[in-house]
Design a protein around this motif. Sequence first.
Motif, PDB file in Angstrom:
ATOM      1  N   ALA A 218       0.716  -1.113  -0.019  1.00 52.29           N
ATOM      2  CA  ALA A 218       0.116   0.047   0.220  1.00 52.29           C
ATOM      3  C   ALA A 218       0.813   1.297   0.036  1.00 52.29           C
ATOM      4  O   ALA A 218       0.283   2.385  -0.193  1.00 52.29           O
ATOM      5  CB  ALA A 218      -0.913   0.102   1.356  1.00 52.29           C
ATOM      6  N   VAL A 219       1.984   1.293   0.360  1.00 54.42           N
ATOM      7  CA  VAL A 219       3.110   2.192   0.467  1.00 54.42           C
ATOM      8  C   VAL A 219       4.211   1.975  -0.457  1.00 54.42           C
ATOM      9  O   VAL A 219       4.696   0.963  -0.537  1.00 54.42           O
ATOM     10  CB  VAL A 219       3.602   2.518   1.911  1.00 54.42           C
ATOM     11  CG1 VAL A 219       4.794   3.569   1.704  1.00 54.42           C
ATOM     12  CG2 VAL A 219       2.492   2.901   2.849  1.00 54.42           C
ATOM     13  N   THR A 220       4.568   3.076  -1.517  1.00 60.50           N
ATOM     14  CA  THR A 220       5.683   2.964  -2.374  1.00 60.50           C
ATOM     15  C   THR A 220       7.014   3.158  -1.582  1.00 60.50           C
ATOM     16  O   THR A 220       7.176   4.268  -0.913  1.00 60.50           O
ATOM     17  CB  THR A 220       5.419   3.823  -3.485  1.00 60.50           C
ATOM     18  OG1 THR A 220       4.035   3.374  -4.007  1.00 60.50           O
ATOM     19  CG2 THR A 220       6.583   3.692  -4.491  1.00 60.50           C
ATOM     20  N   ILE A 221       7.836   2.423  -1.800  1.00 63.07           N
ATOM     21  CA  ILE A 221       9.223   2.737  -1.272  1.00 63.07           C
ATOM     22  C   ILE A 221      10.459   2.826  -2.375  1.00 63.07           C
ATOM     23  O   ILE A 221      10.506   2.109  -3.198  1.00 63.07           O
ATOM     24  CB  ILE A 221       9.856   1.524  -0.189  1.00 63.07           C
ATOM     25  CG1 ILE A 221       8.884   1.386   1.055  1.00 63.07           C
ATOM     26  CG2 ILE A 221      11.162   1.853   0.366  1.00 63.07           C
ATOM     27  CD1 ILE A 221       9.213   0.271   1.918  1.00 63.07           C
ATOM     28  N   THR A 222      10.931   4.073  -2.342  1.00 65.29           N
ATOM     29  CA  THR A 222      11.818   4.480  -3.411  1.00 65.29           C
ATOM     30  C   THR A 222      13.423   4.376  -2.832  1.00 65.29           C
ATOM     31  O   THR A 222      13.299   4.624  -1.459  1.00 65.29           O
ATOM     32  CB  THR A 222      11.607   5.935  -3.945  1.00 65.29           C
ATOM     33  OG1 THR A 222      11.799   6.773  -3.133  1.00 65.29           O
ATOM     34  CG2 THR A 222      10.272   5.637  -4.558  1.00 65.29           C
ATOM     35  N   ARG A 223      14.390   4.223  -3.353  1.00 68.90           N
ATOM     36  CA  ARG A 223      15.630   4.137  -2.947  1.00 68.90           C
ATOM     37  C   ARG A 223      16.447   5.219  -3.661  1.00 68.90           C
ATOM     38  O   ARG A 223      16.322   5.219  -4.775  1.00 68.90           O
ATOM     39  CB  ARG A 223      16.530   2.719  -3.135  1.00 68.90           C
ATOM     40  CG  ARG A 223      15.696   1.632  -2.324  1.00 68.90           C
ATOM     41  CD  ARG A 223      14.789   0.811  -2.986  1.00 68.90           C
ATOM     42  NE  ARG A 223      14.515  -0.456  -2.275  1.00 68.90           N
ATOM     43  CZ  ARG A 223      13.427  -1.203  -2.602  1.00 68.90           C
ATOM     44  NH1 ARG A 223      12.566  -0.996  -3.189  1.00 68.90           N
ATOM     45  NH2 ARG A 223      13.653  -2.439  -2.013  1.00 68.90           N
ATOM     46  N   ALA A 253       1.796   6.186   9.486  1.00 65.52           N
ATOM     47  CA  ALA A 253       1.381   7.241   9.247  1.00 65.52           C
ATOM     48  C   ALA A 253       0.708   7.599   8.068  1.00 65.52           C
ATOM     49  O   ALA A 253      -0.424   8.399   7.966  1.00 65.52           O
ATOM     50  CB  ALA A 253       2.562   8.408   9.395  1.00 65.52           C
ATOM     51  N   LEU A 254       1.153   7.079   7.020  1.00 61.63           N
ATOM     52  CA  LEU A 254       0.626   7.354   5.638  1.00 61.63           C
ATOM     53  C   LEU A 254      -0.576   6.229   5.660  1.00 61.63           C
ATOM     54  O   LEU A 254      -1.641   7.012   5.236  1.00 61.63           O
ATOM     55  CB  LEU A 254       1.394   6.548   4.579  1.00 61.63           C
ATOM     56  CG  LEU A 254       2.877   7.628   4.599  1.00 61.63           C
ATOM     57  CD1 LEU A 254       3.814   6.922   3.591  1.00 61.63           C
ATOM     58  CD2 LEU A 254       2.738   9.017   3.776  1.00 61.63           C
ATOM     59  N   GLU A 256      -2.463   5.150   8.210  1.00 64.85           N
ATOM     60  CA  GLU A 256      -3.737   5.830   8.956  1.00 64.85           C
ATOM     61  C   GLU A 256      -4.344   6.868   8.646  1.00 64.85           C
ATOM     62  O   GLU A 256      -5.490   7.274   8.779  1.00 64.85           O
ATOM     63  CB  GLU A 256      -3.238   5.932  10.522  1.00 64.85           C
ATOM     64  CG  GLU A 256      -2.797   4.678  11.124  1.00 64.85           C
ATOM     65  CD  GLU A 256      -2.160   4.585  12.556  1.00 64.85           C
ATOM     66  OE1 GLU A 256      -2.089   5.758  12.760  1.00 64.85           O
ATOM     67  OE2 GLU A 256      -1.735   3.501  13.123  1.00 64.85           O
ATOM     68  N   ASN A 257      -3.672   7.828   7.850  1.00 64.55           N
ATOM     69  CA  ASN A 257      -4.075   8.934   7.408  1.00 64.55           C
ATOM     70  C   ASN A 257      -4.476   8.860   5.878  1.00 64.55           C
ATOM     71  O   ASN A 257      -4.899   9.966   5.301  1.00 64.55           O
ATOM     72  CB  ASN A 257      -2.917  10.219   7.422  1.00 64.55           C
ATOM     73  CG  ASN A 257      -2.832  10.726   8.847  1.00 64.55           C
ATOM     74  OD1 ASN A 257      -3.664  11.484   9.407  1.00 64.55           O
ATOM     75  ND2 ASN A 257      -1.507  10.201   9.609  1.00 64.55           N
ATOM     76  N   LYS A 258      -4.610   7.596   5.467  1.00 66.79           N
ATOM     77  CA  LYS A 258      -5.199   7.518   3.943  1.00 66.79           C
ATOM     78  C   LYS A 258      -4.468   8.428   3.154  1.00 66.79           C
ATOM     79  O   LYS A 258      -5.131   8.858   2.161  1.00 66.79           O
ATOM     80  CB  LYS A 258      -6.524   7.532   4.174  1.00 66.79           C
ATOM     81  CG  LYS A 258      -7.086   6.635   5.090  1.00 66.79           C
ATOM     82  CD  LYS A 258      -8.855   6.579   4.964  1.00 66.79           C
ATOM     83  CE  LYS A 258      -9.511   5.390   5.574  1.00 66.79           C
ATOM     84  NZ  LYS A 258      -9.144   5.265   7.244  1.00 66.79           N
ATOM     85  N   VAL A 259      -3.289   8.701   3.240  1.00 65.30           N
ATOM     86  CA  VAL A 259      -2.509   9.454   2.187  1.00 65.30           C
ATOM     87  C   VAL A 259      -2.703   8.697   0.702  1.00 65.30           C
ATOM     88  O   VAL A 259      -1.966   7.714   0.962  1.00 65.30           O
ATOM     89  CB  VAL A 259      -1.131   9.829   2.484  1.00 65.30           C
ATOM     90  CG1 VAL A 259      -0.381  10.482   1.645  1.00 65.30           C
ATOM     91  CG2 VAL A 259      -1.019  10.441   3.916  1.00 65.30           C
ATOM     92  N   GLU A 260      -3.053   9.296  -0.196  1.00 68.17           N
ATOM     93  CA  GLU A 260      -2.951   8.919  -1.799  1.00 68.17           C
ATOM     94  C   GLU A 260      -1.711   8.848  -2.356  1.00 68.17           C
ATOM     95  O   GLU A 260      -1.004   9.809  -1.976  1.00 68.17           O
ATOM     96  CB  GLU A 260      -3.897   9.514  -2.530  1.00 68.17           C
ATOM     97  CG  GLU A 260      -5.476   9.412  -2.283  1.00 68.17           C
ATOM     98  CD  GLU A 260      -6.263  10.139  -3.390  1.00 68.17           C
ATOM     99  OE1 GLU A 260      -5.908  10.075  -4.437  1.00 68.17           O
ATOM    100  OE2 GLU A 260      -7.492  10.388  -3.165  1.00 68.17           O
ATOM    101  N   HIS A 261      -1.063   7.723  -2.774  1.00 66.30           N
ATOM    102  CA  HIS A 261       0.102   7.545  -3.361  1.00 66.30           C
ATOM    103  C   HIS A 261       1.377   7.902  -2.197  1.00 66.30           C
ATOM    104  O   HIS A 261       2.227   8.705  -2.474  1.00 66.30           O
ATOM    105  CB  HIS A 261       0.299   8.653  -4.373  1.00 66.30           C
ATOM    106  CG  HIS A 261      -0.713   8.622  -5.731  1.00 66.30           C
ATOM    107  ND1 HIS A 261      -0.899   7.247  -6.233  1.00 66.30           N
ATOM    108  CD2 HIS A 261      -1.600   9.366  -5.937  1.00 66.30           C
ATOM    109  CE1 HIS A 261      -1.926   7.574  -7.100  1.00 66.30           C
ATOM    110  NE2 HIS A 261      -2.441   8.837  -6.769  1.00 66.30           N
TER     111      HIS A 261
END
Length: 358
Positions: A218-223, A253-254, A256-261
């Motif tokens: 659900a969360v994108t991780i970039t390096r 945090a992302l 629970e706060n339903k942050v898009e993208h």
Amino acid sequence: MTKSEVSYKHLLDSLNTAVVVADANLRVWHMNPAAEALLTVSGERVEGVNLATVVHESEAALKDLQLALANDHQFTRRRAEWTTGHGSHLTVDYSVTPLANPRGLLIEIQPLDRLLRISREEALLSAQDTSRNLVRGMAHEIKNPLGGIRGAAQLLARELEEGELKEYTQVIIEEADRLRNLVDRMLGPRTPPNLQPINIHQILERVCVLVNAESAGAVTITRDYDPSIPDLPGDAEQLLQATLNIVRNAMQALMENKVEHGVICLRSRIQRQFTIGRVHHPLVCRIDIVDNGPGIPTGLIEDIFYPMISGRAEGTGLGLAISQQLINQHNGLIECESRPGQTQFTIYIPMEQPDAKH
């Protein structure tokens, strides 16, 4: 250029103080090496360029320079906030002295960022040390009666027959154990780090795997890694735990706060000639953990590394305190900057440790 002007420039170039000389039109006439290093710009490239293009404070500050030139008025400004042409920010003290021949202004600059950082870090480390001592004292006072309560509940359970009352004693025992575990977590790690050469990017990749699994993608991780960073002395388990606590907080945090993208960026860099507290390190590994979440409330930002402080309703307030303690054990430090839409935690780990095994 006249002989006197050449001598004048040589004299300025020999100073450790950053100096910029502007002409009567407030264009850069000369910049000594100390100023070039401070402003990260080549003096030759900006010669003849408007001073406000090289460094900007405010329109009022620009008018003060013009008045100083017109009235031969010297002045000093404290804790000025400058923005360079590259977009970086500096906090400086500077003094302005009018020049008669050639007509212009001599600006002497004293950077404060390093001094302010040292002061802030020392206050942070001192407060955390005080907090740990307080927690240790509280832990001792809490664990002693907990042991008595648990022992009494066990004795009572032996005297009771199977049934509802015996279940109550089990509840007492389980809650006493839970409180004891909570106190142990508040105390943080009590074993010194086992320092071995480690690849910091292997640690970061392990964190990525764990957080991707928890967030189910659900969360994108970039390096954004610097592959030239050599192995550094560290305890792999402790560094993994310290980093995971921070990245997991960002993920939660992302979500629970339903942050898009929602995006978390892990970035590694080498920082040269860096000071932590009052200890100077030739090389430091810098790890930035940046997310695009709602940010940390301003009322919490100064206290987030203390135990039991959390911006989340479900948070225990222990993760960041433990992370800071683990990094402190590596003679490093964690800092945080936050605003709505971006929170950045930065981990600094010295590339050399006094007790490291080679």
